[in-house]
Every structure is written in structure tokens, then in C-alpha cells.
Design a protein around this motif. Sequence first.
Motif, PDB file in Angstrom:
ATOM      1  N   ILE A  20      42.780  42.496  40.305  1.00 27.88           N
ATOM      2  CA  ILE A  20      42.262  43.500  40.381  1.00 27.88           C
ATOM      3  C   ILE A  20      41.282  43.314  40.076  1.00 27.88           C
ATOM      4  N   LEU A  21      41.561  43.044  39.457  1.00 30.17           N
ATOM      5  CA  LEU A  21      39.572  42.486  38.873  1.00 30.17           C
ATOM      6  C   LEU A  21      38.586  41.155  39.495  1.00 30.17           C
ATOM      7  N   GLU A  22      39.643  40.616  40.197  1.00 30.24           N
ATOM      8  CA  GLU A  22      38.973  39.351  40.901  1.00 30.24           C
ATOM      9  C   GLU A  22      38.620  39.743  42.205  1.00 30.24           C
ATOM     10  N   GLN A  23      40.065  40.595  42.493  1.00 27.40           N
ATOM     11  CA  GLN A  23      39.756  41.085  43.776  1.00 27.40           C
ATOM     12  C   GLN A  23      38.770  43.064  44.549  1.00 27.40           C
ATOM     13  N   GLY A  24      38.513  43.451  42.677  1.00 28.88           N
ATOM     14  CA  GLY A  24      37.799  44.152  43.264  1.00 28.88           C
ATOM     15  C   GLY A  24      36.297  44.035  43.495  1.00 28.88           C
ATOM     16  N   SER A  25      35.704  45.835  44.382  1.00 23.72           N
ATOM     17  CA  SER A  25      33.973  44.760  44.833  1.00 23.72           C
ATOM     18  C   SER A  25      33.274  45.492  43.724  1.00 23.72           C
ATOM     19  N   SER A  26      33.719  46.872  42.951  1.00 22.72           N
ATOM     20  CA  SER A  26      33.390  47.395  41.910  1.00 22.72           C
ATOM     21  C   SER A  26      33.793  48.458  41.324  1.00 22.72           C
ATOM     22  N   GLY A  27      33.486  49.104  40.092  1.00 25.00           N
ATOM     23  CA  GLY A  27      33.873  49.546  39.229  1.00 25.00           C
ATOM     24  C   GLY A  27      33.036  50.491  38.515  1.00 25.00           C
ATOM     25  N   VAL A  28      33.436  51.383  37.531  1.00 23.89           N
ATOM     26  CA  VAL A  28      32.645  52.385  36.718  1.00 23.89           C
ATOM     27  C   VAL A  28      32.623  51.684  35.092  1.00 23.89           C
ATOM     28  N   LEU A  29      31.157  51.226  34.970  1.00 24.23           N
ATOM     29  CA  LEU A  29      30.751  51.026  33.183  1.00 24.23           C
ATOM     30  C   LEU A  29      30.810  51.749  32.913  1.00 24.23           C
ATOM     31  N   ALA A  30      31.152  52.219  31.319  1.00 29.41           N
ATOM     32  CA  ALA A  30      30.671  53.404  30.533  1.00 29.41           C
ATOM     33  C   ALA A  30      30.307  52.950  29.162  1.00 29.41           C
TER      34      ALA A  30
END
Length: 168
Positions: A20-30
Motif C-alpha cells: 500500500i505504501l509503495e503504490q499509494g499516491s498521497s497520504g496525510v501527514l499528522a
Amino acid sequence: MFYPMRRKRQELPFSECTDILEQGSSGVLALSGDEPYPYAVPISYVYDGKQLYFHCAVSGHKLDVIRQNPKASFCVIAADEVVPQKYTTCFKSVIVFGSISIITDHEKKRAAIEKLAKKYAPFESAQSMAKEIDGSWDAFYMLEMSIDHLTGKEALELTRARSPKEAH
């Protein structure tokens, strides 16, 4: 320090979390933010199998907060299908906990931005990529997030579909 997952049967295997980390395009940094408010920001990233890397401007709220407290969490949502008739969503997500540092070494910064550039512009030529990086070199920082803890979870419906006998 880190809570065990309450719904253990919905926990994703480590290999699926890294996928999931390798394929994801964005996330939310908290981040811890300014008292008393947390600060969470959507951001693009790259995962190299060990660390997460982000780019940012050379000044701003994000950097101020990281300098005050480098502890952070980062969430990537891989699936989020609303199922209205069941009042739920079919989701898969990963949360990473760790510390963020500003990369100050020029070679390490170059390697990190090239990883990010290759992820988001995989068909660009090396020359084009280098020109873009060199042209904005002094206008950005690269951030590295070390991973202290990583966990992933999926919706119960997905767990049941994967292994019907174990999910009940």
C-alpha cells in the motif's frame, strides 16, 4: 507505547502494508502542530522500503512544527468504497509512526528527490528530471521519515471475503 490493534482479525500483514505504501499516491501527514491544535496535511510521498520521503518549501508551518517536535504519523488510504446499504465503507489503510528529519546532505537530498520524481514522472527522461530538480534545488527541502511502527487495517467485509471461516 503503540496500542495493539483492537480488531486484530482486520489487521493487514506487513507485506500488504508495504505494498500500500509503495503504490499509494498521497497520504496525510499528522504533526503536533501549534498548541492546542494538531496539524494534518495531505502530501505526496515516496516509500523506498525503509523510509518515507516528502518534499516541501524551505519555510512554512510544516517545517516550523517539525523543528519543534519531529514525531509524526502518516496515513495512506488504499481503498474507500462506500457501501450505503450497510452503512459502512470497504477500506484499507496504513498508518506509519516515526520521526521526521530535514535532509541536509546534498547527495542524500538528490537521491530522495530522484526517488520522488521517478515515482510521479516515471516516463520522464533523466535529463528532463535533472533539469527540473536543478532548477528548483534551493527552493525545496527533502524530509525523511524513519519508521518506528507501522500498521494496516481493512474493513471487516474485506476480511470476511479474504477468509470467510476466520472472520466471524
